[in-house]
Structures are given as structure tokens and as C-alpha cells.
Design a protein around this motif. Structure first.
Motif, mmCIF file in Angstrom:
data_model
loop_
_atom_site.group_PDB
_atom_site.id
_atom_site.type_symbol
_atom_site.label_atom_id
_atom_site.label_comp_id
_atom_site.label_asym_id
_atom_site.label_seq_id
_atom_site.Cartn_x
_atom_site.Cartn_y
_atom_site.Cartn_z
ATOM 1 N N SER A 149 0.847 -1.186 0.000
ATOM 2 C CA SER A 149 0.000 0.000 0.000
ATOM 3 C C SER A 149 0.886 1.241 0.000
ATOM 4 C CB SER A 149 -0.898 0.018 1.239
ATOM 5 O OG SER A 149 -1.802 -1.080 1.217
ATOM 6 N N ALA B 159 3.849 -5.067 -8.775
ATOM 7 C CA ALA B 159 2.943 -4.523 -7.770
ATOM 8 C C ALA B 159 1.501 -4.974 -7.989
ATOM 9 C CB ALA B 159 3.028 -2.999 -7.767
ATOM 10 N N SER C 254 -1.785 -4.311 -5.406
ATOM 11 C CA SER C 254 -1.348 -3.233 -4.526
ATOM 12 C C SER C 254 -2.419 -2.137 -4.433
ATOM 13 C CB SER C 254 -0.026 -2.634 -5.017
ATOM 14 O OG SER C 254 -0.153 -2.151 -6.354
ATOM 15 N N SER D 277 -5.138 -4.080 -9.040
ATOM 16 C CA SER D 277 -4.830 -3.153 -7.954
ATOM 17 C C SER D 277 -5.940 -2.119 -7.793
ATOM 18 C CB SER D 277 -3.499 -2.439 -8.231
ATOM 19 O OG SER D 277 -2.424 -3.359 -8.237
#
Length: 204
Positions: A57, A73, A76, A96
């Protein structure tokens, strides 16, 4: 703006770390940062062959001049964040949640936002090879003075996708253009390809 940040020790950059109000400068990242939380942090000139931010995060934080062949990522969360003047070969942010992110002055080979929630995001003065928004749910996403060789919008849904500031050579997923804003010149350049997509022959 970020003020009064404490200097961060690179040894604190570990998986699952909970980092608040810190500035990391010039660290070389070798270990996974999966699941880490960065709150009101500044990450400057991070390097690494493979920076792993899976499930991390990045909140109310600024990432500046990152250089890496690969940044992983997926899964995320990015909120009220900035990614500035970075050089990344492949940035995988698939699946994400990306809200209120500014990406500026960066060169990214492939940015993968497939299947992500992408709201209130601005890409400014960026050069891409491929932008993948396939199956993404977008709202108020804008490109300003950006270029990409390929734009993928397959199964993208949402509205207010501002593409007038994105110079793209090829487009995949015409159905994903619904809710997008294009310039007359962009429409003219795509006319022949679009006609072929819907089965129309263009002849004099």
C-alpha cells in the motif's frame, strides 16, 4: 506536501513493513516489499533488478526517480500518491486499487493496469511502449502529453477516459473506447482500422 520526514534506514524496507512519515533515499532494494505499507513516505532514487511490491500500500506518498527493469505490484493499493521521473521497464499494477495517483515525467516500457480499479489518475509527460487497461474499471483518467506504441482497452469499463493527450500507434479493444474522449485527428487516424473492426469496407 510531505514535511518533517524522518530518514529511513534501507534495512527497514522489508516485506510487511509498516512505515509512516519516513524518507528513503538511494536505497537498493533486493528483498521483497510485498505487503508493506508506506504512509506519508517519500521514496527517492530506489534501484533494483526486480522491486517486489505485491500487495503493498502506497498511501499519501511520493515515489521519485525509481529505476528498475521490473516493478511487481499486482494487488497493490495506491491512494493520494505520486510517481515522478521514474524509469521502469515493466510496471505490473494488475488487479490493484489505484485512486488519486499522478504519474509524471516517467518512461515506462509496459504499464499493466489490467483488472484494476483506476479512478482520478493523471499521466503527464510520460513515454510508454504499452499501456494496458484491459478489464480495468476506470473513472476520470487522463493522459496529458503522453505517447505509447500500443494502447489496450479490451473489456475496459467506465467513463471520463481522456485520451486526447495520448499519442498511440495501435489500439486493441475498440469496445473499451466507450466513455472515452478522443480528438478529431485521433478518430481520423483510426478510421480505417475501426472500419475493419466492424466489418466495413472503405473504398473510393
Amino acid at each position: 506536501m510531505l514535511h518533517d520526514l524522518e530518514p529511513g534506514d534501507a534495512a527497514a524496507l522489508t516485506a510487511g513493513a509498516d512505515l509512516d512519515g519516513m524518507r528513503f533515499d538511494g536505497a537498493r532494494v533486493a528483498a521483497s516489499l510485498g505487503g508493506a505499507t508506506f504512509l506519508e513516505c517519500e521514496l527517492v532514487e530506489l534501484t533494483g533488478e526486480r522491486i517486489d511490491l505485491r500487495g503493498a500500500s502506497v498511501l499519501e506518498s511520493r515515489v521519485l526517480r525509481v529505476a528498475a527493469p521490473v516493478v511487481l505490484a499486482p494487488g497493490s493499493a495506491w491512494r493520494d500518491a505520486e510517481l515522478i521521473e521514474s524509469r521502469v521497464g515493466a510496471l505490473d499494477m494488475s488487479s490493484s486499487e489505484v485512486r488519486r495517483l499522478v504519474v509524471e515525467g516517467s518512461k515506462i516500457g509496459w504499464i499493466n493496469l489490467r483488472g484494476s480499479v483506476v479512478h482520478d489518475v493523471v499521466f503527464r509527460h510520460c513515454v510508454f511502449e504499452e499501456v494496458d487497461l484491459g478489464a480495468a474499471k476506470t473513472a476520470r483518467v487522463a493522459f496529458e502529453d503522453c505517447t505509447t506504441d500500443k494502447l489496450t482497452l479490451t473489456q475496459r469499463t467506465g467513463d471520463a477516459l481522456e485520451l486526447r493527450g495520448l499519442d498511440f500507434r495501435t489500439l486493441e479493444g475498440f469496445e473499451g473506447l466507450r466513455g472515452a474522449v478522443l480528438s478529431p485527428n485521433q478518430v481520423a487516424l483510426m478510421a480505417e482500422t475501426l472500419a475493419g473492426h466492424v466489418g466495413v469496407s472503405v473504398r473510393e
